[in-house]
Structure formats: C-alpha cells, structure tokens
Design an enzyme around this catalytic site. Sequence first.
Site, short mmCIF file in Angstrom:
data_model
loop_
_atom_site.label_atom_id
_atom_site.label_comp_id
_atom_site.label_asym_id
_atom_site.label_seq_id
_atom_site.Cartn_x
_atom_site.Cartn_y
_atom_site.Cartn_z
N SER A 48 -13.49 -3.38 1.12
CA SER A 48 -14.46 -2.60 0.34
C SER A 48 -15.90 -2.94 0.72
O SER A 48 -16.75 -3.13 -0.15
CB SER A 48 -14.24 -2.79 -1.16
N TYR A 55 0.83 -1.20 0.00
CA TYR A 55 0.00 0.00 0.00
C TYR A 55 0.87 1.25 0.00
O TYR A 55 1.68 1.47 0.90
CB TYR A 55 -0.93 0.03 1.21
N HIS A 102 -1.15 -11.81 0.37
CA HIS A 102 -2.02 -10.88 -0.34
C HIS A 102 -2.69 -11.53 -1.54
O HIS A 102 -3.89 -11.44 -1.73
CB HIS A 102 -1.20 -9.66 -0.78
N LEU A 123 -18.14 -1.10 1.78
CA LEU A 123 -19.04 0.00 1.44
C LEU A 123 -19.03 0.27 -0.06
O LEU A 123 -19.38 1.37 -0.50
CB LEU A 123 -18.66 1.26 2.22
N GLY A 124 -18.64 -0.73 -0.83
CA GLY A 124 -18.65 -0.56 -2.28
C GLY A 124 -17.79 0.60 -2.74
O GLY A 124 -18.16 1.31 -3.68
#
Length: 337
Positions: free
Chosen positions: A214, A58, A135, A216-217
């Site tokens: 994700s 990240y 990952h 919450l889209g």
Amino acid sequence: MRTSHVTLGAGGLRVGPIGLGCMGMSQFYGPADRAESIATVRLALDLGVTLLDTADVYGAVGAAADTNGFGHNETLLGEAVRGRRDRAVIATKFGARPSGDGRVVYDGTPAYVRSACEASLRRLGTDHIDLYYCHRLDPAVPVEETVGAMAELLAEGKVTALGLSNAGPDELRRAARTAPVSALQSEYSLWERGVEDEILPLCRELGIALVPYSPLGRAALTGRVGPGTRLDGDDFRSTLPKFSAANLPHNLRLVDGLKRFARERGATPGQVALAWLLAQPHTVVPVPGTKRAEFLRENAAAADLTLDAGEVAALGALFAPERVRGGQYGELPVSGR
C-alpha cells in the site's frame, strides 16, 4: 524504468526498484478482468518490474472470508508467468487462511508451513518460490518454530529467500537469529509511517530489505480519490479509519499539497509518493498494486524520478504522522487457531 536493480537482504535476490502487488486482481478493490490482469503482469516483466507479490489467501478474504477463493491469486499469477518464469521474482505468503465463518485464522505450525508451500508451488506452476513470507505470525507458535520450518524449505531449494510480513521488532529479531531473513513486508507510505520509529532502523541494523505494501495509500496518494468518492461496501477501504467520513476530507487536503508538488516536478502524485519511498536511506522496494496497464506504466516510471534531500524532508513534513488522521486498520475479524 531505470534498469538498476537492488538486492533483497541475505537471500541475494535481485529485483527491479519497484514491484507489482497482485492482490487487487482477485479481491478488495472492485471487479477485475482476468485477461487484463494477466496482460498487466506480462507487461510488468517487459518493463523490468520483476518482483511480483501475491499470497495464498488473496481471493479468499472479503466480507465473508470465503474459503472457495483460496489460492485464486496464485493460480492467476502462475498462468501469467508461464513461459516467462525466469524473468519473474515471485513472492508469496502463507499463514493466514479463512476459517469459513467470517474469521481469518493464523497458522504457523511447522506442518502447515510445509503443506502451504507445497500447495503454493502447485498453484504457481513452479518448482521454487523466490521469496516466501510468513503473512502474519501465529501467536500460538513460537517464532523460532515457524521460521525454522521455513528454513528447512530454504535448505531444500523449494524457496530462495525468506521474509516476514507485519512482524514486530521482537519477532523480527528472533526470526533473524533463527534463519536469514531477506525482507520484511509492512505498510509504509507518505501517510502511513508507523515503521519509522523501530522497524525501519531495525531492518537497517539486520540488513533486511523493507517491502512496503500500500505505498500509494490505497490509491489516495495518486490523487484519484476525491471528497465525493463513494466506497462500496465490498471495497476494503470503507473499513479503514483514514477513509472514514470524519477523516478523509482532512487527509485529502494533505494530498492536495502532494498534487501541487507533483505539478511542479512534472510528475503525478503517485510517482512522487513512490519516489519518496525510494529516497529513504535503506533498501526499500515498494509493491504498488494495480490490475491496469496504464497505472502500471505510471508506477514503473516513478523509478526515474529523483528527489533531493530537501524535497524528501518537505514531503515528510507535509504528511507528518500527527497531521494524518486515522490509524492503519479498523477492527479485523481475525483469531488464532
């Protein structure tokens, strides 16, 4: 946030019901302020949001797959939890790294597993990683070799629990036969339901917690994305099928139904979306990402919203997979080693 904690699979880790995804503090969703990000992490711990999710890559993956940003998010998180380490459950990931030519390379060789862990420990400023994920599995290395190397780190006390991210059913079964797997991280939300057919039932069978990223889209389910929303070229969502000009207006009409439901419950759409995940019949610990205190507070409060079976079913029907347009990802510049 309610104080009840949940246990992540075989590792015995106890975490709050909702975690914090830290990726956006380093990349993908516009500029981030370092001081604000650190303050948000510290507030999370004060609110009982204990599971802090990061990865070594990240900060390094974007349009150019920049190797200079590798480890940025881990370093930031390490600074944020300094003096508070005993209150945090740190989850980080290895295995995906930029090649320097715009591609992402997956490396699951045992030697890399160990060197990646040592580097993450240094950046995080800690002597152990609570939850260590692969990952993405390296297609050139058998699952058993990668997970076997992770198990060595577990035996040495360098990690407390093991996880996989974005693994398929066969990979998950083989991994679980090799070593105790505590958590699987995969995308899961009202509008991305791909795990429901095989992955979620398998997690129940194997006693593996599901940690949705994700949830919450990518902000669409919060109601803060509208038909006129413009996504800059450096915004990752501009590459995703659900956000395309052809699909987004249709998908936002589904979100309008979520908004109406939320108003009736006196909640926000995002809180309802998170509560729907928490209501699933399994250990599900979503890690919504944010770099802002106001959104963190909103997300954490979703743990106090309880949906009954009828509401869960109605929301699931509203976002039935056949009603949502667009797949999970577009074309990604990835490769094996």
